[in-house]
Design a protein around this motif. Structure first.
Motif, mmCIF file in Angstrom:
data_model
loop_
_atom_site.group_PDB
_atom_site.id
_atom_site.type_symbol
_atom_site.label_atom_id
_atom_site.label_comp_id
_atom_site.label_asym_id
_atom_site.label_seq_id
_atom_site.Cartn_x
_atom_site.Cartn_y
_atom_site.Cartn_z
ATOM 1 N N ILE A 43 1.123 -1.266 -0.103
ATOM 2 C CA ILE A 43 0.368 0.106 0.055
ATOM 3 C C ILE A 43 0.616 1.278 -0.017
ATOM 4 C CG2 ILE A 43 -1.667 1.268 1.356
ATOM 5 C CD1 ILE A 43 -3.025 -1.546 2.436
ATOM 6 N N THR A 44 2.052 1.378 0.654
ATOM 7 C CA THR A 44 2.868 2.324 0.753
ATOM 8 C C THR A 44 3.435 2.613 -0.610
ATOM 9 O OG1 THR A 44 3.163 2.042 3.063
ATOM 10 C CG2 THR A 44 5.176 3.300 1.642
ATOM 11 N N TYR A 45 3.660 1.505 -1.271
ATOM 12 C CA TYR A 45 4.422 1.683 -2.650
ATOM 13 C C TYR A 45 3.294 2.217 -3.550
ATOM 14 C CZ TYR A 45 8.342 -1.395 -1.371
ATOM 15 O OH TYR A 45 9.316 -2.181 -0.802
ATOM 16 N N ILE A 46 2.012 1.911 -3.410
ATOM 17 C CA ILE A 46 1.063 2.385 -4.439
ATOM 18 C C ILE A 46 0.916 3.889 -4.078
ATOM 19 C CG2 ILE A 46 -1.221 2.321 -4.785
ATOM 20 C CD1 ILE A 46 -1.521 -0.630 -4.064
ATOM 21 N N VAL A 47 0.848 4.176 -2.941
ATOM 22 C CA VAL A 47 0.606 5.620 -2.735
ATOM 23 C C VAL A 47 1.708 6.641 -3.212
ATOM 24 C CG1 VAL A 47 0.181 7.545 -0.724
ATOM 25 C CG2 VAL A 47 -0.957 5.100 -0.719
ATOM 26 N N ALA A 48 2.993 6.015 -2.796
ATOM 27 C CA ALA A 48 4.258 6.829 -3.331
ATOM 28 C C ALA A 48 4.332 6.795 -4.766
ATOM 29 C CB ALA A 48 5.316 5.825 -2.889
ATOM 30 N N SER A 49 3.721 5.752 -5.537
ATOM 31 C CA SER A 49 3.852 5.892 -6.978
ATOM 32 C C SER A 49 2.783 6.859 -7.560
ATOM 33 C CB SER A 49 3.493 4.278 -7.293
ATOM 34 O OG SER A 49 3.485 4.404 -8.900
ATOM 35 N N ILE A 50 1.732 6.861 -6.960
ATOM 36 C CA ILE A 50 0.630 7.641 -7.607
ATOM 37 C C ILE A 50 1.201 9.022 -7.293
ATOM 38 C CG2 ILE A 50 -1.862 8.483 -7.271
ATOM 39 C CD1 ILE A 50 -2.386 5.616 -6.567
ATOM 40 N N LEU A 51 1.394 9.376 -6.087
ATOM 41 C CA LEU A 51 1.872 10.934 -5.785
ATOM 42 C C LEU A 51 3.136 11.244 -6.413
ATOM 43 C CD1 LEU A 51 1.083 10.596 -1.693
ATOM 44 C CD2 LEU A 51 -0.298 11.755 -3.803
ATOM 45 N N GLY A 52 4.107 10.236 -6.544
ATOM 46 C CA GLY A 52 5.531 10.853 -7.100
ATOM 47 C C GLY A 52 5.178 10.952 -8.580
ATOM 48 N N LEU A 53 4.307 10.079 -9.519
ATOM 49 C CA LEU A 53 4.386 10.135 -10.884
ATOM 50 C C LEU A 53 3.585 11.383 -11.198
ATOM 51 C CD1 LEU A 53 4.201 6.496 -11.989
ATOM 52 C CD2 LEU A 53 5.890 8.051 -12.242
ATOM 53 N N SER A 54 2.186 11.661 -10.475
ATOM 54 C CA SER A 54 1.319 12.615 -10.787
ATOM 55 C C SER A 54 1.955 13.933 -10.146
ATOM 56 C CB SER A 54 0.076 12.593 -9.746
ATOM 57 O OG SER A 54 -0.550 11.326 -9.910
ATOM 58 N N ALA A 55 2.925 14.045 -9.303
ATOM 59 C CA ALA A 55 3.511 15.368 -9.151
ATOM 60 C C ALA A 55 4.618 15.825 -10.370
ATOM 61 C CB ALA A 55 4.259 15.453 -7.894
ATOM 62 N N PHE A 56 5.383 14.496 -10.693
ATOM 63 C CA PHE A 56 6.237 14.487 -11.652
ATOM 64 C C PHE A 56 5.540 14.848 -12.870
ATOM 65 C CE2 PHE A 56 8.147 12.503 -15.150
ATOM 66 C CZ PHE A 56 9.693 13.038 -15.188
ATOM 67 N N ILE A 57 4.638 14.448 -13.432
ATOM 68 C CA ILE A 57 4.092 14.888 -14.735
ATOM 69 C C ILE A 57 3.573 16.348 -14.822
ATOM 70 C CG2 ILE A 57 1.764 14.436 -16.213
ATOM 71 C CD1 ILE A 57 2.374 11.413 -15.455
ATOM 72 N N ILE A 58 2.892 16.749 -13.637
ATOM 73 C CA ILE A 58 2.455 18.221 -13.470
ATOM 74 C C ILE A 58 3.812 19.149 -13.619
ATOM 75 C CG2 ILE A 58 1.550 20.110 -11.890
ATOM 76 C CD1 ILE A 58 -0.476 17.388 -10.935
ATOM 77 N N ARG A 59 4.602 18.787 -12.976
ATOM 78 C CA ARG A 59 5.845 19.691 -12.795
ATOM 79 C C ARG A 59 6.595 19.674 -14.278
ATOM 80 N NH1 ARG A 59 9.433 22.242 -9.511
ATOM 81 N NH2 ARG A 59 11.326 22.370 -10.106
ATOM 82 N N GLN A 60 6.662 18.458 -14.904
ATOM 83 C CA GLN A 60 7.221 18.419 -16.389
ATOM 84 C C GLN A 60 6.556 19.362 -17.396
ATOM 85 O OE1 GLN A 60 10.475 16.963 -16.888
ATOM 86 N NE2 GLN A 60 9.983 17.132 -14.538
ATOM 87 N N LEU A 61 4.948 19.373 -17.174
ATOM 88 C CA LEU A 61 4.146 20.177 -18.049
ATOM 89 C C LEU A 61 4.501 21.738 -17.836
ATOM 90 C CD1 LEU A 61 1.081 18.172 -18.029
ATOM 91 C CD2 LEU A 61 2.657 18.359 -19.945
ATOM 92 N N GLU A 62 4.848 22.080 -16.532
ATOM 93 C CA GLU A 62 4.691 23.375 -16.122
ATOM 94 C C GLU A 62 6.257 24.075 -16.387
ATOM 95 O OE1 GLU A 62 3.448 23.411 -12.086
ATOM 96 O OE2 GLU A 62 1.327 23.350 -12.721
ATOM 97 N N ILE A 63 7.388 23.405 -15.899
ATOM 98 C CA ILE A 63 8.611 24.069 -16.229
ATOM 99 C C ILE A 63 9.022 24.313 -17.618
ATOM 100 C CG2 ILE A 63 9.140 23.137 -13.896
ATOM 101 C CD1 ILE A 63 11.064 21.215 -15.340
ATOM 102 N N GLU A 64 10.137 25.092 -17.702
ATOM 103 C CA GLU A 64 10.601 25.500 -19.041
ATOM 104 C C GLU A 64 11.357 24.401 -19.580
ATOM 105 O OE1 GLU A 64 12.578 29.169 -21.307
ATOM 106 O OE2 GLU A 64 12.304 29.277 -19.353
#
Length: 528
Positions: free
Chosen positions: A244-265
């Protein structure tokens, strides 16, 4: 950088930029084979490692998990790294890291040391796959792109298949450290050739800043996801807090990563390439292709070794014709592409042949032998071989050359994750299906059933001739019947899994309607 071989100067003219393309193809493919070989070569040596290092099965599993997790973390950023440091430098450095860590793995005297160096080895190996594919996309002319992907694809297919065979041979005839030492001479050859022939990209542009937060989020998200897939079945999935810890870390980490990659230059992974429908369809198809390849490579050896009594070498020899068939069909599919045959037609044909092969796999029994395996495995190789080259071609068709390193990183990550998902799902389904099939068979083999009683009496008479004790003979008869039921339940489970692999591949065929443009056509238009 000047060439280290006298008389061999690099040429930069338009006419000679493709001069060393086949040497480059063999160089990057050799490095890729080594990387993929090490994903599976350790599996057959695990019992020996446990004995030498005094580790439990759960502990020694991190030798495999650490390597694969490090692999998938590096895969999506390998394109960015090759641009930042120069493709030749990054590729050569990755090989050096791979060689040094291989030696360290072989010399490891503790579990912690072995796991640490396997992670380092995975970090070095992860940069080889995507860098290899993006290199081929640039050093081959458009009309020969199919041949380039065929050579590379052969390594992709052969690497995972040869791992258990090579590992079994080295472990049985020498000792387990040699599964790592074998990388040294081959890695050294790849290193020397890459320093001489692998060119830097003509299209890459260095980023003005490094997104360290993005790197951290990617490591957390992808690393947790891969660890989840590697350990989920062993930990009984949602029954474990660790999972369950892996699932939460994966969802949060990948979601934040994708959002950041779409926003930064200056993103380290430009996820915007996924907006291209053809590339997105190719990613999904590649995911399923990876699942089909790695799942069948995983399930078939388990079947022949647990039910048929094959050793690692016999298993490898049974699989080898499939690998050869894949290589031949990759070359043929590249020739068909050059002659103007639509890649979607080739892919469709490959899927149909693969489905037919899995249908034949469904008819394997506990009495099947090497002769029964030959043609179904050859057809499996033919089907997968026909899919790989045209799929790579159409997936990358709309991607500009300067985006190729980034796109190949994402594409290879999808295929790798597909393989991990396929293996994880296969292992879980195999266990569940065995339990369900055993329960179903037990309904038809009740002790008051006349046929069951007749079988038990025959077994008891047999064991009575070997033992004077009636109680011992009866117990052995019951144990034998129970084992036979378990064996038949397992066989039914393998049959169901094999056919399921074919059906999953069939379900993604509608994606071919999105794939219309060819890679060669795209490069040609770019060149003009």
């Amino acid at each position: 950088m000047k060439p280290w071989l006298p008389g061999l100067a690099r040429t930069t003219s338009k006419e000679s930029q493709y001069a060393s393309r086949y040497i480059i193809a063999l160089t990057v493919t050799l490095a890729s084979v080594l990387e993929l070989l090490d994903t599976s070569i350790v599996n057959v040596a695990i019992p020996h490692m446990m004995g030498t290092l005094g580790a439990t099965l759960d502990e020694i599993a991190w030798v495999s998990t650490g390597y694969v997790v490090a692999n998938v973390i590096v895969l999506p950023i390998s394109g960015w790294l090759s641009v930042q440091f120069g493709r030749r430098n990054y590729f050569a450095f990755s090989i050096i890291v791979f060689i040094i860590s291989s030696v360290a793995c072989g010399n490891a005297t503790s579990l912690g040391g072995l796991v640490f160096w396997r992670i380092v080895q995975g970090l070095g190996g992860g940069g080889l796959l995507s860098t290899a594919q993006s290199t081929l996309s640039e050093v081959f002319p458009p009309q020969e792109m199919g041949s380039a992907f065929a050579i590379f694809g052969l390594g992709i297919m052969v690497g995972p298949m040869l791992g258990p065979t090579v590992g079994g041979y080295l472990t049985e005839n020498y000792s387990w450290p040699w599964i790592f030492y074998i990388n040294v001479p081959l890695g050294a050859l790849a290193l020397l050739l890459s320093l001489q022939f692998v060119p830097d990209s003509r299209h890459g542009k260095k980023a003005e800043s490094v997104d360290y937060i993005g790197l951290l989020l990617l490591a957390i998200g992808v690393g947790a996801l891969q660890t989840l897939l590697e350990r989920g079945e062993r930990l009984e999935w949602l029954e474990s807090n660790e999972v369950i810890t892996y699932i939460v870390a994966s969802i949060l980490g990948l979601s934040a990563f994708i959002i950041r990659q779409l926003e930064i230059e200056h993103p380290i992974v430009d996820v915007r390439v996924v907006k291209d429908k053809q590339f997105a369809a190719g990613m999904i198809f590649g995911f399923i292709l990876g699942a089909a390849l790695y799942s069948t490579v995983f399930v078939f050896p388990v079947y022949v070794q647990t039910l048929m009594g094959f050793n690692a070498w016999q298993t490898g020899m049974a699989i080898l014709p499939s690998a050869i068939a894949s290589g031949i069909m990759m070359m043929m599919s590249s020739k068909l592409l050059q002659r103007g045959v639509k890649p979607t037609r080739i892919i469709f044909t490959g899927v149909v042949i693969f489905l037919f092969s899995m249908w034949q796999h469904q008819h394997f029994t506990t009495l099947s032998g090497a002769d029964d395996f030959f043609w179904p495995l050859v057809l499996r190789g033919i089907g997968l071989g026909l899919i790989f080259v045209p799929l790579s071609s159409v997936a990358m068709a709309n991607i500009p050359l300067h985006e190729t390193p980034n796109a190949t990183g994402i594409y290879n990550l999808c295929r790798q994750l597909g393989g991990s998902v396929g293996i994880a799902v296969s292992a879980t389904l195999l266990s569940s299906l065995q339990n369900a099939n055993r329960s179903s068979l037990l309904v038809h083999t009740a002790l008051n059933d006349p046929a069951t009683q007749e079988r038990l009496q025959a077994l008891q008479q047999h064991f009575a001739s070997l033992s004077p004790s009636e109680g011992v003979a009866k117990a052995r008869a019951l144990a034998t019947l129970s084992n036979q039921i378990s064996k038949q339940a397992a066989m039914l489970s393998y049959e169901q899994l094999f056919f399921g692999f074919g059906l999953v591949m069939l379900l993604v065929l509608p994606l071919l309607t999105v794939m219309k443009k060819t890679r060669a056509g795209n490069i040609s238009s770019d060149a003009h």
